[in-house]
Design an enzyme around this catalytic site. Structure first.
Site, PDB file in Angstrom:
ATOM      1  N   CYS A  48      -4.997  -6.556  -7.186  1.00 34.91           N
ATOM      2  CA  CYS A  48      -5.047  -5.200  -7.440  1.00 34.91           C
ATOM      3  C   CYS A  48      -6.408  -4.358  -7.490  1.00 34.91           C
ATOM      4  CB  CYS A  48      -4.374  -4.819  -8.838  1.00 34.91           C
ATOM      5  SG  CYS A  48      -2.535  -5.315  -8.665  1.00 34.91           S
ATOM      6  N   ASP A 140       4.966  20.319   0.600  1.00 34.19           N
ATOM      7  CA  ASP A 140       6.280  20.576   0.059  1.00 34.19           C
ATOM      8  C   ASP A 140       6.784  19.467  -0.764  1.00 34.19           C
ATOM      9  OD1 ASP A 140       6.755  18.500   1.689  1.00 34.19           O
ATOM     10  OD2 ASP A 140       7.940  19.327   3.377  1.00 34.19           O
TER      11      ASP A 140
HETATM   12  C1  BEZ Z   1      -2.793  -9.441  -8.185  1.00 35.95           C
HETATM   13  O1  BEZ Z   1      -3.043  -8.542  -8.203  1.00 35.95           O
HETATM   14  O2  BEZ Z   1      -3.602 -10.363  -7.996  1.00 35.95           O
HETATM   15  C2  BEZ Z   1      -1.480  -9.940  -8.249  1.00 35.95           C
HETATM   16  C3  BEZ Z   1      -0.610  -9.545  -9.247  1.00 35.95           C
HETATM   17  C4  BEZ Z   1       0.642  -9.845  -9.460  1.00 35.95           C
HETATM   18  C5  BEZ Z   1       1.186 -11.004  -8.576  1.00 35.95           C
HETATM   19  C6  BEZ Z   1       0.139 -11.543  -7.884  1.00 35.95           C
HETATM   20  C7  BEZ Z   1      -1.130 -11.422  -7.659  1.00 35.95           C
END
Ligand code: BEZ
Length: 224
Positions: A48, A140
């Site tokens: 993330c 839209d």
């Molecule tokens: C990550 O963002 O590293 C991650 C999050 C949940 C499961 C596996 C990886």
């Protein structure tokens, strides 16, 4: 019972939520812009962090295309703000809002996220979302594209930019983009447009590719 998913062409749910930019209503947040809503499993997790970093870096590219970004996870606004601060994403706040989804709340963005992707409600009982969703809305407020990845596969933001370019081009011109298309490549005339009209509409010319069948339906034109 699982909620029905949002299909391409359906209107975005107009949820209300607190975000790193304050309280928003989704439709007002979008305004006249295109919008990308992407969910991520959890703040301060490795994949993330790479994704949000890339999103922040690409903020000028999204801005150029009149696309607002909003990211969603189960963490609090406070966590989102701390994450942005330590990662140095502060300057892109204007374009990259983060919002939390509170489980169980009616019409919360989390439920919306689930609804959007026909995702299983089972995910809601865990601390981490088990998917990474990408939803692109037009001005839209209609859903134009959705892609769903598992949590263990980070998204490809070059592809996200590429599909935005294709969505915007094909929304306004009678063209479609072929396999592996990139901005600047030739595009295809939509099959419903008769040859005579295509000639008038695309003054740079319409070029037909020869096929074993002898049929003339692969019609290319330089990107308008
Ligand atoms: C990550 O963002 O590293 C991650 C999050 C949940 C499961 C596996 C990886």
């Amino acid at each position: 019972a699982a909620m029905p998913g949002l299909l391409l062409g359906d209107e975005a749910p107009n949820f209300e939520a607190d975000t790193t930019q304050g309280r928003i209503r989704f439709h007002d947040f979008l305004g006249d812009s295109w919008g990308i809503l992407f969910s991520h499993p959890r703040d301060f997790t490795p994949v993330c962090t790479t994704e949000l970093g890339r999103a922040a870096k690409l903020a000028p590219e999204f801005s150029k295309r009149n696309v607002k970004m909003i990211a969603l996870s189960i963490d609090s606004v406070q966590d989102h703000l701390s994450w942005c601060k330590v990662q140095g994403w502060g300057e892109v706040q204007e374009q990259l809002a983060l919002l939390p989804c509170s489980r169980g709340q009616r019409r919360s963005p989390c439920r919306t996220g689930h609804r959007l992707g026909t995702m299983c409600l089972k995910s809601q009982s865990t601390e981490v979302l088990k998917f990474r969703a990408v939803f692109i809305f037009g001005p839209d407020k209609k859903l134009k594209l959705s892609i769903l990845y598992p949590a263990t596969t980070g998204r490809n933001f070059d592809e996200i930019l590429r599909v935005v370019d294709s969505l915007q081009l094909t929304a306004y011109k009678k063209v479609a983009t072929p396999v592996d298309w990139k901005p600047g490549d030739s595009v295809m005339v939509v099959p419903t447009l008769p040859d005579e009209e295509a000639k008038k509409l695309f003054p740079k010319g319409v070029f037909t590719k020869d096929l074993p069948s002898g049929k003339k339906y692969l019609r290319y034109t330089p990107q308008p």
